[in-house]
Design an enzyme around this catalytic site. Structure first.
Site, PDB file in Angstrom:
ATOM      1  N   HIS A  12     -37.934  16.149 -35.379  1.00 28.86           N
ATOM      2  CA  HIS A  12     -37.222  17.359 -35.021  1.00 28.86           C
ATOM      3  C   HIS A  12     -38.075  18.724 -34.426  1.00 28.86           C
ATOM      4  CE1 HIS A  12     -33.536  19.951 -35.248  1.00 28.86           C
ATOM      5  NE2 HIS A  12     -34.308  20.853 -34.689  1.00 28.86           N
ATOM      6  N   HIS A  14     -39.273  21.670 -31.278  1.00 29.04           N
ATOM      7  CA  HIS A  14     -38.879  22.377 -30.316  1.00 29.04           C
ATOM      8  C   HIS A  14     -40.360  22.794 -29.483  1.00 29.04           C
ATOM      9  CE1 HIS A  14     -34.778  23.334 -31.409  1.00 29.04           C
ATOM     10  NE2 HIS A  14     -35.322  23.343 -32.556  1.00 29.04           N
ATOM     11  N   ARG A  16     -40.214  23.938 -26.404  1.00 20.84           N
ATOM     12  CA  ARG A  16     -39.814  25.117 -25.109  1.00 20.84           C
ATOM     13  C   ARG A  16     -40.392  24.538 -23.867  1.00 20.84           C
ATOM     14  NH1 ARG A  16     -36.585  26.633 -28.937  1.00 20.84           N
ATOM     15  NH2 ARG A  16     -37.796  28.415 -30.470  1.00 20.84           N
ATOM     16  N   ASN A  40     -32.699  21.900 -26.136  1.00 18.24           N
ATOM     17  CA  ASN A  40     -32.041  23.266 -25.999  1.00 18.24           C
ATOM     18  C   ASN A  40     -32.979  24.351 -25.377  1.00 18.24           C
ATOM     19  OD1 ASN A  40     -33.996  23.566 -28.459  1.00 18.24           O
ATOM     20  ND2 ASN A  40     -32.816  25.268 -29.182  1.00 18.24           N
ATOM     21  N   LYS A  95     -28.300  15.331 -28.767  1.00 18.76           N
ATOM     22  CA  LYS A  95     -28.304  16.519 -29.910  1.00 18.76           C
ATOM     23  C   LYS A  95     -27.160  17.163 -29.769  1.00 18.76           C
ATOM     24  CE  LYS A  95     -29.663  19.584 -33.152  1.00 18.76           C
ATOM     25  NZ  LYS A  95     -30.730  20.352 -32.906  1.00 18.76           N
ATOM     26  N   HIS A 134     -26.888  19.669 -35.363  1.00 17.45           N
ATOM     27  CA  HIS A 134     -27.066  20.821 -36.055  1.00 17.45           C
ATOM     28  C   HIS A 134     -25.912  21.240 -36.757  1.00 17.45           C
ATOM     29  CE1 HIS A 134     -29.100  25.245 -36.093  1.00 17.45           C
ATOM     30  NE2 HIS A 134     -27.741  25.081 -36.766  1.00 17.45           N
ATOM     31  N   HIS A 168     -32.321  19.120 -40.038  1.00 13.86           N
ATOM     32  CA  HIS A 168     -32.686  19.967 -41.026  1.00 13.86           C
ATOM     33  C   HIS A 168     -31.783  20.475 -42.066  1.00 13.86           C
ATOM     34  CE1 HIS A 168     -30.262  22.435 -38.245  1.00 13.86           C
ATOM     35  NE2 HIS A 168     -31.064  22.250 -37.213  1.00 13.86           N
ATOM     36  N   ASP A 240     -38.662  21.090 -37.244  1.00 12.75           N
ATOM     37  CA  ASP A 240     -37.920  22.169 -36.575  1.00 12.75           C
ATOM     38  C   ASP A 240     -39.071  23.193 -36.425  1.00 12.75           C
ATOM     39  OD1 ASP A 240     -35.850  23.160 -35.334  1.00 12.75           O
ATOM     40  OD2 ASP A 240     -34.976  23.967 -37.239  1.00 12.75           O
ATOM     41  N   HIS A 244     -41.411  31.352 -31.240  1.00 13.75           N
ATOM     42  CA  HIS A 244     -40.760  32.441 -30.577  1.00 13.75           C
ATOM     43  C   HIS A 244     -41.860  33.585 -30.466  1.00 13.75           C
ATOM     44  CE1 HIS A 244     -36.446  31.674 -30.528  1.00 13.75           C
ATOM     45  NE2 HIS A 244     -36.819  30.943 -31.781  1.00 13.75           N
ATOM     46  N   ALA A 256     -34.599  33.441 -34.407  1.00 15.18           N
ATOM     47  CA  ALA A 256     -34.372  32.418 -35.324  1.00 15.18           C
ATOM     48  C   ALA A 256     -35.449  31.169 -35.156  1.00 15.18           C
ATOM     49  CB  ALA A 256     -33.114  31.689 -35.828  1.00 15.18           C
TER      50      ALA A 256
HETATM   51  O1  DOR Z   1     -34.231  28.320 -36.554  1.00 13.11           O
HETATM   52  C1  DOR Z   1     -33.991  27.739 -35.402  1.00 13.11           C
HETATM   53  N1  DOR Z   1     -34.717  27.877 -34.481  1.00 13.11           N
HETATM   54  N2  DOR Z   1     -32.824  26.775 -35.845  1.00 13.11           N
HETATM   55  C2  DOR Z   1     -32.263  26.254 -34.748  1.00 13.11           C
HETATM   56  O2  DOR Z   1     -31.510  25.486 -34.806  1.00 13.11           O
HETATM   57  C3  DOR Z   1     -33.372  26.473 -33.216  1.00 13.11           C
HETATM   58  C4  DOR Z   1     -34.547  27.022 -33.360  1.00 13.11           C
HETATM   59  C5  DOR Z   1     -34.829  27.546 -32.099  1.00 13.11           C
HETATM   60  O3  DOR Z   1     -34.680  26.719 -30.950  1.00 13.11           O
HETATM   61  O4  DOR Z   1     -35.474  28.739 -32.012  1.00 13.11           O
HETATM   62 ZN    ZN Z   2     -34.141  22.839 -34.361  1.00  7.54          ZN
END
Ligand code: DOR
Ligand code: ZN
Length: 332
Positions: A12, A14, A16, A40, A95, A134, A168, A240, A244, A256
């Protein structure tokens, strides 16, 4: 002391897009053999063309590392058998996000009635495409995952052949559910094995530990640890890791996500060693996922040693978990 892990997998992740992808992809591709890539993006990945184009950008950013991005589509209830049959050659899973529940999930699901999801879930079940979820309602923040349990029960029963991965998990109620249904599996992050809500908000607020689902109570963390440390065959590591930019985390309206990619393996070694369970790490980090997803990863050995590792304050403009702290394991 040294430990060699064979083909670690992050189930899992990310990564970007654009500059952020360039900045952070290497921190996964250098030490993992593969990862399930979350769809996402600002404009979610919903077509085969988008999957392939995104995969290409990822491979470019990983600069020749032995690393396989396992691609996913963003769930839509309009996906039908014909489309998914073709998509199956390009993706490992789909997903599902409840609409608006987390970063870039506005296009997610609003209607959780079986009838509204049936066309897609039936096709996935037939094509043996796992459903990644999720699992949060929009209720009170500490209850969201537990409340989502009734949906998991409903789809696990309605589609007994569909593999469903509770992504998660953070709550002891999810651990119970996992035991109840043969077709439920789960990923567990590093941070949910280490922190509770107290670490996020019990003292001065820690924006870099703020994520969805939010870390819960001590007893929840203990239930997750029991699964991971004993390498329960229904669970696998999914970081996960969700980068950011620093200014989006250290701001009013903090985004988040916890960025753990560069520290995940050293921190897992430390954790498993502390609990005298290092021998189970290979299963948690790779073998269980191979079995659950029926995949054969690129062969890649990653060796770590028990030596102090001072974690940098930032990686490519993103503050990692443990920034400025010391871990007791590092990559060789
Ligand atoms: O904390 C998170 N950040 N939870 C998620 O499900 C998505 C993720 C994000 O893409 O930033
Ligand atoms: Zn995630």
């Amino acid at each position: 002391m040294k430990l060699t892990l064979n083909s670690p997998l992050d189930m899992h992740l990310h990564l970007r897009d654009g500059q952020m992808l360039q900045n952070i992809a290497k921190y996964s591709s250098s030490c993992f053999a593969g990862a399930i890539i979350m769809p996402n993006l600002i404009s979610p990945v919903t077509t085969i063309k988008e999957v392939e184009a995104y995969k290409k950008r990822i491979l470019k950013a990983t600069g020749g590392d032995e690393f396989e991005p396992f691609m996913t589509l963003f769930f839509q209830n309009s996906y039908d058998y014909k489309f998914l049959k073709e998509a199956k050659d390009h993706i490992k899973a789909i997903k599902l996000y409840p609409s608006g529940i987390t970063t870039n999930s506005q296009g997610g699901v609003n209607n959780f009635e079986i009838d509204s999801l049936k066309q897609t879930l039936e096709a996935m079940s037939e094509l043996e495409l796992p459903l990644l979820v999720h699992g949060e309602t929009n209720g009170f923040v500490l209850d969201r995952e537990r409340e989502f349990g009734s949906f998991y029960e409903k789809i696990a029963k309605a589609f007994p052949k569909l593999k469903i991965v509770m992504e998660h998990i953070t709550d002891k109620a999810s651990v119970k559910l996992l035991e109840k249904f043969d077709n439920l599996y789960a990923t567990i992050t590093l941070h949910h094995l280490l922190i509770t809500l107290d670490d996020v908000a019990g003292g001065l607020l820690k924006p870099h530990l703020f994520c969805k689902p939010i870390a819960k109570r001590y007893e929840d963390k203990e239930a997750l640890l029991d699964l991971a440390l004993n390498a329960n065959p229904k669970v696998m590591f999914g970081s996960d890791s969700a980068p950011h930019p620093k200014n989006k985390k250290e701001s009013c309206g903090c985004a988040a996500g916890v960025f753990t990619a560069p520290v995940a393996l050293p921190a897992l070694c430390e954790l498993f060693e502390k609990h005298h369970k290092l021998e189970n790490l290979q299963k948690f980090i790779s073998s269980n996922a191979r079995e659950i997803y029926k995949l054969t990863p690129i062969q890649k050995n990653i060796t770590l040693e028990k030596k102090e590792f001072s974690v940098p304050q930032n990686y490519g403009g993103v503050v990692p978990m443990f920034a400025g702290e010391k871990l007791s394991w590092r990559y060789i």
